[in-house]
Write an enzyme that holds these catalytic residues in place. Structure first.
Site, PDB file in Angstrom:
ATOM      1  N   HIS A  66      42.860  17.052  61.684  1.00  0.00           N
ATOM      2  CA  HIS A  66      43.260  16.820  63.072  1.00  0.00           C
ATOM      3  C   HIS A  66      42.703  17.875  64.039  1.00  0.00           C
ATOM      4  CE1 HIS A  66      46.576  19.816  62.324  1.00  0.00           C
ATOM      5  NE2 HIS A  66      46.287  20.106  63.578  1.00  0.00           N
ATOM      6  N   ASP A 110      45.483  15.237  55.755  1.00  0.00           N
ATOM      7  CA  ASP A 110      45.020  16.052  56.883  1.00  0.00           C
ATOM      8  C   ASP A 110      44.145  17.191  56.354  1.00  0.00           C
ATOM      9  OD1 ASP A 110      44.693  17.117  59.388  1.00  0.00           O
ATOM     10  OD2 ASP A 110      46.739  17.905  59.555  1.00  0.00           O
ATOM     11  N   SER A 201      46.527  25.414  63.449  1.00  0.00           N
ATOM     12  CA  SER A 201      46.313  24.449  62.371  1.00  0.00           C
ATOM     13  C   SER A 201      45.058  24.791  61.588  1.00  0.00           C
ATOM     14  CB  SER A 201      46.158  23.051  62.961  1.00  0.00           C
ATOM     15  OG  SER A 201      47.291  22.676  63.684  1.00  0.00           O
TER      16      SER A 201
END
Length: 251
Positions: A66, A110, A201
């Site tokens: 992402h 992810d 992230s």
């Protein structure tokens, strides 16, 4: 999932940039200069830090899928703990290899490999991190590192920070995240004051010196722990996919 949880997850999955999934380090400490030499800062074309990542071969960095929403990533910085210093090793991104089953973080998978424009020489400034061959254990002590916000709506930091977190039982995690994806690890952010926050992230969850997870998401724009467990992609579930790309040097 009731309406409030649906709304929170929707906003979580559509946030970008400094309010993206994942996070910065809450109640951590500055990482020693000679530690975590595999850490990478993934930046946009303006040189702004977007996500974390980590070097697993001389020409591949592992991160979260992402992180590259709208193809905003442009370069990778290695070999420095300070984003203020200009002496980092820079590489552009030659290829993005997202997992073929990835749709969004809330549905799992992810994970993404970034092929660098050129190999990085290993040495005193840059090292690889080993990947696991097995999963994690409940209450196992691990650590996670990143750059940026140190509290909800806080300010970014330039120096890499690291915090200790513990693995959370999946059943406990699923009671909070009603639609928890498969192939994830929960650690930190629940019954503790330590964890991740917005903007980091893609960084590694490190247990016993190995990168076992990838920062995927936390509770939307809220780092006032304890509330929800932090969620990481379980790297051990994707080893054949990773190994194939590293061997082929392509995806």
């Amino acid at each position: 999932m009731h309406a409030l949880h649906k709304l929170l997850l929707f906003h979580l999955l559509t946030s970008l940039g400094r309010d993206a999934l994942g996070g910065k380090i809450i109640n951590g400490k500055k990482a020693p200069e000679n530690s975590m030499l595999y850490m990478a800062s993934l930046q946009n074309s303006r040189g702004q830090h977007v996500c974390g990542g980590f070097l697993i071969s001389e020409d591949f960095v592992l991160t979260a899928a992402h992180c590259d929403i709208k193809m905003i990533l442009a370069k990778v910085i290695l070999g420095t703990h300070s984003l203020k210093e200009a002496n980092g090793i820079k590489r552009s991104i030659a290829k993005r290899c997202k997992h073929p089953s990835y749709v969004d973080a809330g549905k799992g998978h992810d994970i993404m490999l970034l092929k660098l424009s050129g190999e990085v020489s290993l040495g005193k400034r840059v090292q690889l991190i080993e990947l696991p061959r097995y999963g994690t254990e409940e209450n196992q002590k691990c650590e996670v590192a990143g750059w940026g916000l140190n509290k909800t709506r806080g300010t970014s930091v330039n120096d890499l920070r690291v915090v200790d977190v513990s693995i959370i039982n999946r059943r406990v995690c699923k009671r909070k995240w009603r639609r928890l994806p498969d192939n994830v690890i929960c650690a930190g952010g629940y019954n503790t004051t330590k964890g991740i926050c917005q903007g980091d992230s893609g960084g590694p969850l490190v247990c016993n010196g190995k990168a076992v997870g990838i920062v995927s998401f936390n509770h939307i724009r809220n780092c006032n722990y304890p509330d929800y467990p932090n969620v990481y992609t379980d790297i051990s579930k994707y080893l054949p996919w990773i190994d194939n790309i590293l061997q082929q040097k392509n995806c």
